[in-house]
Enzyme design. Structure first.
Site, PDB file in Angstrom:
ATOM      1  N   ARG A 174       0.840  -1.192   0.000  1.00 59.51           N
ATOM      2  CA  ARG A 174       0.000   0.000   0.000  1.00 59.51           C
ATOM      3  C   ARG A 174       0.874   1.241   0.000  1.00 59.51           C
ATOM      4  O   ARG A 174       1.795   1.369   0.797  1.00 59.51           O
ATOM      5  CB  ARG A 174      -0.930   0.006   1.220  1.00 59.51           C
ATOM      6  N   SER A 176      -7.752  -1.846   1.176  1.00 60.25           N
ATOM      7  CA  SER A 176      -8.669  -2.297   2.221  1.00 60.25           C
ATOM      8  C   SER A 176      -9.473  -1.150   2.829  1.00 60.25           C
ATOM      9  O   SER A 176     -10.235  -0.486   2.155  1.00 60.25           O
ATOM     10  CB  SER A 176      -7.892  -3.073   3.290  1.00 60.25           C
ATOM     11  N   HIS A 177      -9.266  -0.897   4.115  1.00 56.19           N
ATOM     12  CA  HIS A 177     -10.041   0.090   4.861  1.00 56.19           C
ATOM     13  C   HIS A 177      -9.412   1.486   4.819  1.00 56.19           C
ATOM     14  O   HIS A 177      -9.908   2.396   5.479  1.00 56.19           O
ATOM     15  CB  HIS A 177     -10.167  -0.367   6.315  1.00 56.19           C
ATOM     16  N   ASP A 218     -16.100  -2.775   4.972  1.00 59.33           N
ATOM     17  CA  ASP A 218     -15.089  -1.779   4.643  1.00 59.33           C
ATOM     18  C   ASP A 218     -14.906  -1.631   3.135  1.00 59.33           C
ATOM     19  O   ASP A 218     -15.730  -2.091   2.344  1.00 59.33           O
ATOM     20  CB  ASP A 218     -13.766  -2.142   5.318  1.00 59.33           C
ATOM     21  N   ASP A 228     -12.994  -2.953   0.786  1.00 64.31           N
ATOM     22  CA  ASP A 228     -12.968  -4.121  -0.092  1.00 64.31           C
ATOM     23  C   ASP A 228     -13.883  -5.236   0.390  1.00 64.31           C
ATOM     24  O   ASP A 228     -13.816  -6.360  -0.116  1.00 64.31           O
ATOM     25  CB  ASP A 228     -11.540  -4.634  -0.268  1.00 64.31           C
ATOM     26  N   ASP A 242     -14.192  -7.007   3.193  1.00 62.28           N
ATOM     27  CA  ASP A 242     -13.789  -8.164   3.990  1.00 62.28           C
ATOM     28  C   ASP A 242     -13.910  -7.942   5.499  1.00 62.28           C
ATOM     29  O   ASP A 242     -13.846  -8.893   6.276  1.00 62.28           O
ATOM     30  CB  ASP A 242     -12.368  -8.626   3.629  1.00 62.28           C
ATOM     31  N   ARG A 243     -14.097  -6.701   5.937  1.00 62.32           N
ATOM     32  CA  ARG A 243     -14.248  -6.425   7.368  1.00 62.32           C
ATOM     33  C   ARG A 243     -15.704  -6.146   7.697  1.00 62.32           C
ATOM     34  O   ARG A 243     -16.510  -5.849   6.814  1.00 62.32           O
ATOM     35  CB  ARG A 243     -13.380  -5.240   7.776  1.00 62.32           C
ATOM     36  N   THR A 260      -1.013 -11.373  13.596  1.00 68.33           N
ATOM     37  CA  THR A 260      -1.984 -10.645  12.785  1.00 68.33           C
ATOM     38  C   THR A 260      -1.706 -10.884  11.308  1.00 68.33           C
ATOM     39  O   THR A 260      -0.565 -10.861  10.873  1.00 68.33           O
ATOM     40  CB  THR A 260      -1.914  -9.146  13.102  1.00 68.33           C
ATOM     41  N   GLU A 307     -10.229 -11.642  13.815  1.00 69.03           N
ATOM     42  CA  GLU A 307      -9.244 -10.756  14.417  1.00 69.03           C
ATOM     43  C   GLU A 307      -9.933  -9.497  14.924  1.00 69.03           C
ATOM     44  O   GLU A 307     -11.011  -9.131  14.448  1.00 69.03           O
ATOM     45  CB  GLU A 307      -8.142 -10.424  13.420  1.00 69.03           C
ATOM     46  N   SER A 334      -9.461  -6.500  14.442  1.00 69.88           N
ATOM     47  CA  SER A 334      -9.588  -5.401  13.493  1.00 69.88           C
ATOM     48  C   SER A 334     -10.782  -5.616  12.564  1.00 69.88           C
ATOM     49  O   SER A 334     -10.710  -5.352  11.375  1.00 69.88           O
ATOM     50  CB  SER A 334      -8.298  -5.230  12.694  1.00 69.88           C
ATOM     51  N   LYS A 369     -10.980 -13.153   5.142  1.00 67.26           N
ATOM     52  CA  LYS A 369     -12.056 -12.696   6.006  1.00 67.26           C
ATOM     53  C   LYS A 369     -13.197 -12.216   5.124  1.00 67.26           C
ATOM     54  O   LYS A 369     -12.982 -11.842   3.971  1.00 67.26           O
ATOM     55  CB  LYS A 369     -11.589 -11.613   6.965  1.00 67.26           C
TER      56      LYS A 369
END
Length: 645
Positions: free
Chosen positions: A70, A173-174, A354, A356, A358-359, A423, A450, A452, A463
């Site tokens: 990233r 991601s987020h 989020d 993408d 996955d959260r 993690t 997890e 997060s 996830k």
């Protein structure tokens, strides 16, 4: 497979392409749609696209973190000459690594998709040309170029019997998106799992030695919005196919949940869901499942259209950044109930995903469920989820080390093997693929998560935010199956309070100190390591909350034996009541600039009369004690965290 008329689709695609120019028509063929015979534009049937090896130079800093590489988007766009060919360099290093792991043979099939953030479409075109230049035969790209990370994992595992050898996912991601914000690329391997540390380290080393990359010249951009099934020839050997983003993922979810039962449950009076897509990739998938499959009204969704800048929001589903959802669920910003909101007016279940997809954030009416508690409660209620129930329960569960021990307590009571890992979802991937990849112990069906805001199972190897939403819907459906029509329904708050009464409450929250100068962040970590882990904890004597232990977390993978060190510094405390507590310090690998110091706070409380206190309040004295010990303010200049979740 559908092939569109060249004059209707190919011409429109060229005219709409940002890279279209008049010279494209003078080439024998920029690209051609496969299939059919075209008497008009016959020169477009054969391609003169050239595979070219382009000189380049290594670019520092391409070591992927816990979930890909990233950086600020301008770095990927090579705005500065020093970052020229940034995408091409990274993808060439990735392909070289994957080919090396494929016994030196060219890759046959890869998925390429992104979360829709700024630069997504342009990067897909660049990546497709590099893949074609390296002889990748089939390049599968979802219609529109947007696909959630869990959906990519599902496509790798399920589409055409698991034909794909991997997937390139364009996501940070987020993290925020848009000009001046973040962009990222990660790789998922052949079982749909995030790339191993061995893979990412090899990629990094190759990026430092790179002198050329292969690409295709003379190929105009293909139409990302072409109909599903449309194919485009980039070279005589390499084809882009536009695929359905939903089908494989829907199959994976149907293997876990009772869609018919959930649809009937959603028809009951008093059942209502509110979902916040945060303008990320998860929104269209939520609509496809919650609205199209389960029959919920579209008013159940908000911010569910993907936007390149996520609507100027930070697409991280926590109490701070999902503030609109939190308020609608009758909660204050710290997760405590807002008693001024009428309980009956609040949806039964609230959720957010989020950037993408996955959260997840899970909340009931006036009840925030921490990710660690959510994981433990899904484990406790596994009978409600067909994926687990038909196998007699999970055969293994796992949590990231910084997550609370709430899962451990349930797993011990239920007789389920429980693991604490570093993690990074890649560590769960080994456990759930123990039999599949290593011919070891079969831990499936598997549950993991997890702190997060990540939760998932073995239906894929990532996830999965929407999976967590369906898991909680299933728990609510099971809890209410014997409640007569017209009677008050069992709520999320009821389930949470009953769980705490049985197992005790693990008060939990996280302090994030974002964009800290790297030197300052390292000074904090060095002090903990030198003074407490390797030093004498008696130097911390004094204070009501006693420091009783210090260690640095290291992990030996029980599946493949690999060792991972320096995964977090753990300070263990004890309250005068005898209740235990711990504080973990860790530098995050998910940012694109500076360092994020994360402080994880956990305190166990068995007394039900003390369970209703808001977690940030219950943990404030522990936080103050820890921050003083590690001299956070002195080293970083930060008197308070950027975010508390």
């Amino acid at each position: 497979m559908r092939f569109l008329p060249l004059t209707a689709t190919l011409g429109l695609a060229l005219l709409c392409s940002p890279s279209f120019c008049a010279q494209a028509w003078n080439q024998p063929s920029a690209f051609a749609v496969r299939g059919g015979t075209f008497k008009s534009f016959t020169s477009l049937q054969s391609t003169t696209s050239l595979i070219k090896e382009v000189d380049t130079a290594p670019i520092e800093g391409m070591r992927p973190g816990t979930s890909g590489l990233r950086k600020k988007v301008e770095i990927w766009q090579a705005v500065d000459e020093s970052n020229k060919n940034y995408v091409e360099n990274f993808i060439q290093s990735l392909v070289d690594t994957a080919v090396e792991g494929n016994d030196g043979k060219p890759l046959d099939t890869l998925v390429v998709a992104g979360d829709g953030r700024y630069f997504n479409a342009e990067a897909i075109q660049i990546i497709a040309r590099v893949l074609a230049g390296n002889g990748v035969t089939n390049i599968w790209i979802p219609k529109g170029g947007i696909m959630s990370t869990p959906a990519v994992s599902a496509a790798i595992r399920r589409r055409e019997g698991g034909k794909a050898q991997g997937g390139i996912v364009l996501t940070a991601s987020h993290n925020p998106g848009g000009p001046g914000e973040d962009f990222g690329i990660k790789y998922n391997e052949g079982y749909g799992q995030p790339a191993s540390e061995e893979f990412t380290e090899t990629l990094y080393q190759k990026s430092l030695e790179l002198s050329t990359f292969k690409t295709v010249e003379g190929s105009a951009d293909f139409d990302l919005n072409a109909d599903v099934g449309t194919t485009f020839s980039i070279t005589d050997e390499s084809t882009v196919t536009i695929i359905d983003p939903f089908d494989s993922y829907l199959d994976s979810l149907r293997s876990c949940f009772d869609f018919e039962g959930l649809k009937k449950f959603c028809e009951r009076d008093g059942v209502s869901i509110l979902y916040d897509g945060m303008h990320g990739a998860g929104g269209p998938f939520a609509k496809r499942v919650l609205v199209d499959e389960l029959g919920l009204p579209e008013s159940s969704l908000f911010r569910s259209n993907p936007l390149p800048d996520f609507g100027k929001c930070h697409p991280d589903p926590n109490l701070t950044y999902a503030a609109d959802l939190v308020k609608k669920m009758g909660l204050n910003g710290d997760g405590s109930p807002d008693e001024s909101v009428e309980f009956s007016s609040i949806p039964m279940l609230g959720a957010a995903n989020d950037g993408d997809g996955d959260r997840n954030l899970i909340a009931g009416a006036q009840c925030f469920v921490t990710p660690s508690d959510s994981l433990a409660m899904i484990c406790e209620n596994w009978e409600a989820i067909p994926h687990f129930a038909k196998a007699g329960g999970p055969k293994g569960v796992a949590r990231s080390m910084p997550s609370s021990a709430a899962l451990d307590v349930v797993a011990e009571a239920r007789g389920i093997p429980c693991f604490s890992t570093p993690t990074g979802w890649k560590f769960f991937g080994n456990l759930m693929s123990s039999k599949e990849m290593f011919d070891g112990t079969d831990y499936t069906p598997f549950l993991c998560g997890e702190e997060s805001f990540g939760t998932g199972s073995d239906h894929i190897r990532e996830k999965d935010g929407l999976w967590a939403v369906l898991a909680w819907m299933s728990i609510l459906m099971k809890a209410n199956e014997s409640v007569p029509e017209g009677e008050p329904l069992v709520t999320v708050k009821d389930i949470v309070k009953n769980h705490w009464a049985k197992y005790g409450r693990h008060f939990y929250c996280r302090y994030d100190f974002e964009a800290v100068e790297s030197d300052a962040a390292n000074k904090v970590m060095d002090l903990i390591r030198d003074s407490f882990v390797d030093g004498d904890i008696s130097s911390a004597e004094g204070g009501e909350i006693e420091l009783v232990g210090a260690e640095e977390f290291e992990y030996t993978d029980p599946v493949d034996g690999t060792q991972t060190s320096k995964q977090g510094l753990i300070l263990t405390f004890q309250y005068p009541s005898g209740n235990s507590a711990r504080v973990i310090f860790r530098l995050s690998g998910t940012g694109s600039a500076g360092a994020t110091v994360r402080m994880y706070l956990e305190r166990f409380e068995k007394d039900p009369s003390k369970h209703d206190e808001a977690a940030p309040v219950a943990l404030k004295s522990l936080a103050d004690r820890a921050l003083s010990l590690v001299k956070m303010a002195e080293f970083t200049g930060r008197d308070s965290p950027t975010v508390i979740t």
